[in-house]
Scaffold this motif. Structure first.
Motif, PDB file in Angstrom:
ATOM      1  N   VAL A   1      36.914  96.303   6.458  1.00  0.00           N
ATOM      2  CA  VAL A   1      35.810  96.740   7.313  1.00  0.00           C
ATOM      3  C   VAL A   1      34.948  95.533   7.621  1.00  0.00           C
ATOM      4  O   VAL A   1      34.907  94.564   6.855  1.00  0.00           O
ATOM      5  CB  VAL A   1      34.960  97.850   6.644  1.00  0.00           C
ATOM      6  N   GLN A   2      34.269  95.583   8.758  1.00  0.00           N
ATOM      7  CA  GLN A   2      33.414  94.487   9.185  1.00  0.00           C
ATOM      8  C   GLN A   2      32.126  95.045   9.759  1.00  0.00           C
ATOM      9  O   GLN A   2      32.107  96.155  10.292  1.00  0.00           O
ATOM     10  CB  GLN A   2      34.110  93.646  10.258  1.00  0.00           C
ATOM     11  N   GLU A   3      31.066  94.259   9.625  1.00  0.00           N
ATOM     12  CA  GLU A   3      29.777  94.662  10.172  1.00  0.00           C
ATOM     13  C   GLU A   3      28.946  93.405  10.393  1.00  0.00           C
ATOM     14  O   GLU A   3      29.143  92.371   9.747  1.00  0.00           O
ATOM     15  CB  GLU A   3      29.064  95.624   9.215  1.00  0.00           C
ATOM     16  N   SER A   4      28.023  93.458  11.346  1.00  0.00           N
ATOM     17  CA  SER A   4      27.107  92.353  11.585  1.00  0.00           C
ATOM     18  C   SER A   4      25.691  92.896  11.673  1.00  0.00           C
ATOM     19  O   SER A   4      25.471  94.058  12.042  1.00  0.00           O
ATOM     20  CB  SER A   4      27.469  91.615  12.871  1.00  0.00           C
ATOM     21  N   VAL A   5      24.726  92.052  11.308  1.00  0.00           N
ATOM     22  CA  VAL A   5      23.332  92.457  11.348  1.00  0.00           C
ATOM     23  C   VAL A   5      22.492  91.211  11.654  1.00  0.00           C
ATOM     24  O   VAL A   5      22.800  90.109  11.194  1.00  0.00           O
ATOM     25  CB  VAL A   5      22.897  93.098  10.010  1.00  0.00           C
TER      26      VAL A   5
ATOM     27  N   ASP B   1      25.065  98.978   3.884  1.00  0.00           N
ATOM     28  CA  ASP B   1      24.780  97.773   3.092  1.00  0.00           C
ATOM     29  C   ASP B   1      24.099  96.710   3.951  1.00  0.00           C
ATOM     30  O   ASP B   1      23.150  96.054   3.508  1.00  0.00           O
ATOM     31  CB  ASP B   1      26.072  97.217   2.494  1.00  0.00           C
ATOM     32  N   ALA B   2      24.606  96.524   5.171  1.00  0.00           N
ATOM     33  CA  ALA B   2      24.007  95.530   6.062  1.00  0.00           C
ATOM     34  C   ALA B   2      22.560  95.892   6.394  1.00  0.00           C
ATOM     35  O   ALA B   2      21.675  95.019   6.440  1.00  0.00           O
ATOM     36  CB  ALA B   2      24.841  95.410   7.335  1.00  0.00           C
ATOM     37  N   LYS B   3      22.312  97.162   6.613  1.00  0.00           N
ATOM     38  CA  LYS B   3      20.952  97.605   6.911  1.00  0.00           C
ATOM     39  C   LYS B   3      20.041  97.373   5.714  1.00  0.00           C
ATOM     40  O   LYS B   3      18.894  96.913   5.863  1.00  0.00           O
ATOM     41  CB  LYS B   3      20.967  99.080   7.309  1.00  0.00           C
ATOM     42  N   ARG B   4      20.542  97.674   4.494  1.00  0.00           N
ATOM     43  CA  ARG B   4      19.722  97.468   3.303  1.00  0.00           C
ATOM     44  C   ARG B   4      19.441  95.983   3.063  1.00  0.00           C
ATOM     45  O   ARG B   4      18.352  95.599   2.625  1.00  0.00           O
ATOM     46  CB  ARG B   4      20.414  98.085   2.082  1.00  0.00           C
TER      47      ARG B   4
END
Length: 616
Positions: free
Chosen positions: A465-469, A588-591
């Motif tokens: 999984v991938q995410e950016s913030v 997790d990225a938001k936290r």
């Protein structure tokens, strides 16, 4: 509809006839007007010549005896006068003729009592000689021509209109037959074709073009029907198996094994999801909605990731021929294509799969060979068609027959090719050729997500999984915080504790959905303001991660997070299949954003640079 539009014929033949008749009528009227004007001018000129000759004869007579007495005139319509210098009439022939106007100059047209006439004036010794002749004959001749044209022009126009209508109707008869044939066609009779007349050439080309289009429509309809039938079959089979298992458990609850049934249904659901994803991918590609990125990436690392997944199944894969090669392309699509080739090879291999990658003549050439039964020469194009499986009995071995179709579609979208040939010693060898350079796209730097995405240790993951913030802190603050592994539990869900053993080793304790695990991890990369990467090295979890940092401005940073792992157990597999892990990483990225922005600074300083294992 305006009155003018009501006058315009509605059929093509009538319009051509109408326009042709109108054009001919205009031309004939103009020609007729020219003829009338030309005839009148010629007759008038002839009359002027007659007057000039008569004036010369009379002039000689006046010069001889000074009088017109006894002068003979050629016509009763001719009148002659001799005037002195004051304008008084000295003589007139015939004597009872009306007086002529007092005009000077050459031949002119005048109105006399008997009608229009031509008048010629000449000086003589006695004074002036005036001769006039009636234009009656000229007018009568011109009127006769106009009367003839008034009848001939409409008749000629009508005759030509009838001829044009007949010719156009005959020429358009094949078009009407084509229209009639097409009108009688139905969706169930696409095999019919329109007649090809041979002549005229334009209509024949129309008929041949129409037949070619009908052939394409028929082929597309047949492919669509086959696609729907195959898709229905592929969707119905797992649904039928799931229903059977559930019905058996419902009918015999005492012997039911809920865990086994849930695992089986989950596996079938994952397969259905994969099939639906493949169908959506192909459908998006068909309508041109599948745009490929042009990022710079390490194709050898994409191959390594696919090989790692293949080896999880226990298949022996020889990668001795894989060399480092970079290409421009869409990482997701290329990973899908390479993965499909590996999956196909593993499915058909007896003992071994051989993978090679090298650069040849400016192209990246990937070969995936197996020692299975191979692909017959007659089927080497058909094997790339959708839902094509060479096992005609549909024994259930393998996938839905979409993997190779997707792989070739990806290759073509990247300006490359995908073919199959016979491998050394038998079996099938698929050859994927991609352009190394020359594709549009900006270079990707060392710290970009594309450049680092596949640099995580790939011996482990089968899920990713991938995410950016974007965080409102300087890049150094964001980077330093991610080197403090002990702080991860404050913003990473499911992480209970991380202990830093030394500069490159940590110990993790996680509790995800009630499943508690402990494992050791090694920090594989740690570069200031660029990236942090780690991978598990021991324990009961296989896990890897990479975080890259990108400076947006002096006070804002983009953090790209990628987590790879091998889910084990029913709960983790279900979470991966249903996308729960994607939502977890987003949270997790938001936290992390809330954590670092609320503090405004990192909890600790950078701990040192850790190079990649393959770098000094």
């Amino acid at each position: 509809m305006t009155p003018l539009r009501r006058l315009v014929p509605r059929t093509l033949a009538a319009r051509i006839t109408w326009v042709s008749a109108l054009a001919v009528l205009v031309v004939l009227v103009l020609v007729g007007a020219g003829l009338v004007a030309g005839l009148r001018a010629a007759l008038t000129e002839a009359l002027d010549e007659t007057l000039a000759a008569q004036a010369s004869a009379l002039e000689d007579r006046v010069a001889a005896d000074g009088s017109l007495d006894g002068a003979a005139l050629p016509d009763d319509d001719v009148v002659a006068e001799v005037r002195d210098a004051t304008g008084a009439v000295l003589a007139r022939v015939p004597a009872g003729a009306p007086a002529l106007p007092d005009l000077s100059g050459g031949a002119v047209t005048v109105d006399l009592d008997g009608g229009p006439a031509r008048l010629l004036t000449r000086p003589v010794d006695a004074g002036t000689l005036v001769v006039a002749a009636s234009l009656k004959d000229v007018d009568e001749s011109t009127a006769a021509l106009v009367a003839g044209l008034a009848v001939a022009v409409p008749v000629a126009t009508a005759a030509l209109a009838l001829l044009v209508r007949f010719a156009v109707g005959r020429a358009l008869r094949p078009v009407e037959r084509i229209r009639d044939r097409v009108a009688r066609m139905s969706g169930s009779a696409l095999g019919q074709r329109v007649p090809e007349p041979g002549t005229p050439l334009e209509v024949d080309r129309l008929a041949r073009t129409m037949n070619a289009m009908l052939a394409r429509v028929q082929a597309a309809a047949e492919r669509q029907r086959q696609f729907v039938a195959d898709a229905s079959h592929e969707l119905r089979s797992p649904l039928a198996r799931m229903r059977t298992e559930l019905e058996v458990d419902a009918a015999h609850p005492s012997t039911a094994d809920p865990g086994a049934t849930a695992a089986s249904v989950l596996a079938e659901t994952v397969g259905l999801q994969r099939l639906v994803d493949d169908l959506l991918l192909l459908a998006r590609g068909d309508v041109g909605a599948l745009a490929a990125r042009r990022d710079l990436l390490d194709l050898d690392e994409v191959v390594a990731a696919a090989v790692a997944r293949a080896r999880v199944s226990g298949q022996e894969v020889d990668t001795g021929g894989v060399r480092p090669v970079q290409v421009r392309g869409d990482p997701d699509q290329l990973e899908r294509a390479v993965g499909n080739l590996l999956d196909n090879a593993v499915r058909h291999a007896r003992y071994r799969v051989t993978v090679g990658l090298q650069e040849q003549d400016g192209d990246a050439v990937l070969t995936v060979a197996d020692d299975g039964p191979g692909v017959p020469a007659d089927d080497r194009e058909r094997v790339f068609e959708r839902f094509t499986r060479l096992d005609a009995a549909r024994s259930g071995r393998g996938g839905a027959g979409l993997g190779l179709a997707i792989a070739r579609d990806v290759a073509r979208r990247h300006g490359g090719t995908l073919v199959v040939e016979t491998a050394d010693g038998g079996g099938a060898r698929f050859v994927l050729t991609l352009q190394v350079d020359g594709l549009p796209g900006a270079d990707v730097g060392r710290g970009s997500p594309t450049a680092t995405r596949s640099r995580v240790q790939r011996s482990v993951p089968v899920a990713s999984v991938q995410e950016s913030v974007d965080v409102d802190v300087p890049i150094r603050v964001a980077y330093d915080q991610w080197t403090q592994f002990e702080s991860f539990p404050q913003f990473m869900g499911g992480v209970e504790r991380i202990t830093q053993i030394d500069d490159t080793h940590t110990h993790w304790i996680t509790n995800i959905d009630g499943v508690k695990r402990e494992f050791d991890a090694e920090i594989t990369e740690q570069h200031p303001e660029e990236r942090v990467a780690w991978t598990s090295t021991g324990g009961d979890a296989k896990h890897a991660g990479v975080v890259t940092f990108h400076r947006l401005d002096d006070t804002k940073t983009r953090v790209m997070i990628q987590i790879d792992w091998e889910p084990t157990g029913l709960v983790e597999k279900a979470g991966a299949a249903l996308g729960f892990d994607d939502r977890q990483i987003k949270a997790d990225a938001k936290r992390f954003k809330e954590f670092i922005e609320s503090r405004g600074t990192e909890t600790g300083a950078w701990r040192g640079d850790v190079s990649r294992p393959d770098q000094p």
